[in-house]
Design a protein around this motif. Structure first.
Motif, PDB file in Angstrom:
ATOM      1  N   PRO A  35       0.097  -7.281   1.684  1.00  0.00           N
ATOM      2  CA  PRO A  35      -0.135  -7.911   0.388  1.00  0.00           C
ATOM      3  C   PRO A  35      -1.204  -7.104  -0.359  1.00  0.00           C
ATOM      4  O   PRO A  35      -1.978  -6.376   0.258  1.00  0.00           O
ATOM      5  CB  PRO A  35      -0.668  -9.299   0.750  1.00  0.00           C
ATOM      6  N   PRO A  36      -1.265  -7.238  -1.668  1.00  0.00           N
ATOM      7  CA  PRO A  36      -2.244  -6.450  -2.417  1.00  0.00           C
ATOM      8  C   PRO A  36      -3.676  -6.820  -2.057  1.00  0.00           C
ATOM      9  O   PRO A  36      -3.985  -7.985  -1.801  1.00  0.00           O
ATOM     10  CB  PRO A  36      -1.952  -6.790  -3.877  1.00  0.00           C
ATOM     11  N   VAL A  37      -4.529  -5.801  -2.027  1.00  0.00           N
ATOM     12  CA  VAL A  37      -5.957  -6.030  -1.819  1.00  0.00           C
ATOM     13  C   VAL A  37      -6.518  -6.582  -3.115  1.00  0.00           C
ATOM     14  O   VAL A  37      -6.234  -6.077  -4.194  1.00  0.00           O
ATOM     15  CB  VAL A  37      -6.675  -4.723  -1.416  1.00  0.00           C
ATOM     16  N   GLN A  38      -7.294  -7.631  -2.996  1.00  0.00           N
ATOM     17  CA  GLN A  38      -7.928  -8.265  -4.144  1.00  0.00           C
ATOM     18  C   GLN A  38      -9.429  -8.043  -4.060  1.00  0.00           C
ATOM     19  O   GLN A  38      -9.954  -7.716  -3.003  1.00  0.00           O
ATOM     20  CB  GLN A  38      -7.615  -9.761  -4.162  1.00  0.00           C
ATOM     21  N   GLN A  39     -10.101  -8.226  -5.170  1.00  0.00           N
ATOM     22  CA  GLN A  39     -11.544  -8.064  -5.180  1.00  0.00           C
ATOM     23  C   GLN A  39     -12.173  -9.221  -5.935  1.00  0.00           C
ATOM     24  O   GLN A  39     -11.697  -9.650  -6.973  1.00  0.00           O
ATOM     25  CB  GLN A  39     -11.942  -6.745  -5.838  1.00  0.00           C
ATOM     26  N   GLN A  40     -13.264  -9.720  -5.359  1.00  0.00           N
ATOM     27  CA  GLN A  40     -14.059 -10.774  -5.986  1.00  0.00           C
ATOM     28  C   GLN A  40     -15.506 -10.342  -5.852  1.00  0.00           C
ATOM     29  O   GLN A  40     -16.043 -10.308  -4.737  1.00  0.00           O
ATOM     30  CB  GLN A  40     -13.805 -12.106  -5.286  1.00  0.00           C
ATOM     31  N   PHE A  45     -10.580  -8.343  -0.223  1.00  0.00           N
ATOM     32  CA  PHE A  45      -9.879  -9.196   0.731  1.00  0.00           C
ATOM     33  C   PHE A  45      -8.391  -9.141   0.465  1.00  0.00           C
ATOM     34  O   PHE A  45      -7.945  -8.702  -0.598  1.00  0.00           O
ATOM     35  CB  PHE A  45     -10.400 -10.638   0.663  1.00  0.00           C
ATOM     36  N   LEU A  46      -7.629  -9.588   1.439  1.00  0.00           N
ATOM     37  CA  LEU A  46      -6.202  -9.787   1.229  1.00  0.00           C
ATOM     38  C   LEU A  46      -5.807 -11.060   1.949  1.00  0.00           C
ATOM     39  O   LEU A  46      -6.471 -11.502   2.888  1.00  0.00           O
ATOM     40  CB  LEU A  46      -5.373  -8.580   1.666  1.00  0.00           C
TER      41      LEU A  46
END
Length: 144
Positions: A35-40, A45-46
């Motif tokens: 799944p795409p890597v996300q950023q906060q 995170f993924l």
């Protein structure tokens, strides 16, 4: 002759070549994409993992993340998603606030964290130590 742009062009070309090779290798081997890597904020995170292919891909990638969370049900050990995840650091600052599952992989600096996971209105918390190397793992299971 101005050569100031050669190192950055070379690095870019090498990075693009490596990405293309990795993508072609995965396609040739029929490996599922993560799944795409996300950023906060500063945290990458993924989340995902439904279906055997994606689940196996996330499990294989988990060693590259300092924190790996898994969410399941007592009903036959089924995995669950739509879990509200909140991670706070030792000072009580929220470093991640998301919804996901059944797997969540998080890149965090080494340290102590509180992980709160809520599914169907039922919250569970864990105090976890994220190591300088390796992966801290925590499983959350709900009676559903």
């Amino acid at each position: 002759m101005n050569t100031s742009h050669k190192p950055s062009r070379l690095a870019g070309a090498l990075a693009a070549g490596c990405l293309a090779f990795a993508t072609l290798s995965a396609v040739a081997q029929n490996l599922p994409a993560l799944p795409p890597v996300q950023q906060q904020g500063q945290v990458e995170f993924l989340t995902g993992g439904f279906g055997a292919d994606e689940s196996n891909a996330i499990k294989a990638a988990s060693s590259q993340y300092p924190l790996a969370l898994t969410f399941s049900s007592t009903q036959g050990g089924a995995y669950v998603a739509n879990v509200k995840v909140r991670i706070t650091d030792a000072r009580g600052n929220t470093v991640l606030d998301t919804t996901g599952g059944p797997y969540v992989l998080v890149k965090l600096p080494a340290g102590r964290y509180k992980v709160s996971a809520t599914f169907n209105g039922k919250e569970q918390t864990r105090q976890l130590s994220v190591p300088r190397s390796g992966t801290a793992r925590a499983g959350f299971t709900w009676n559903t």
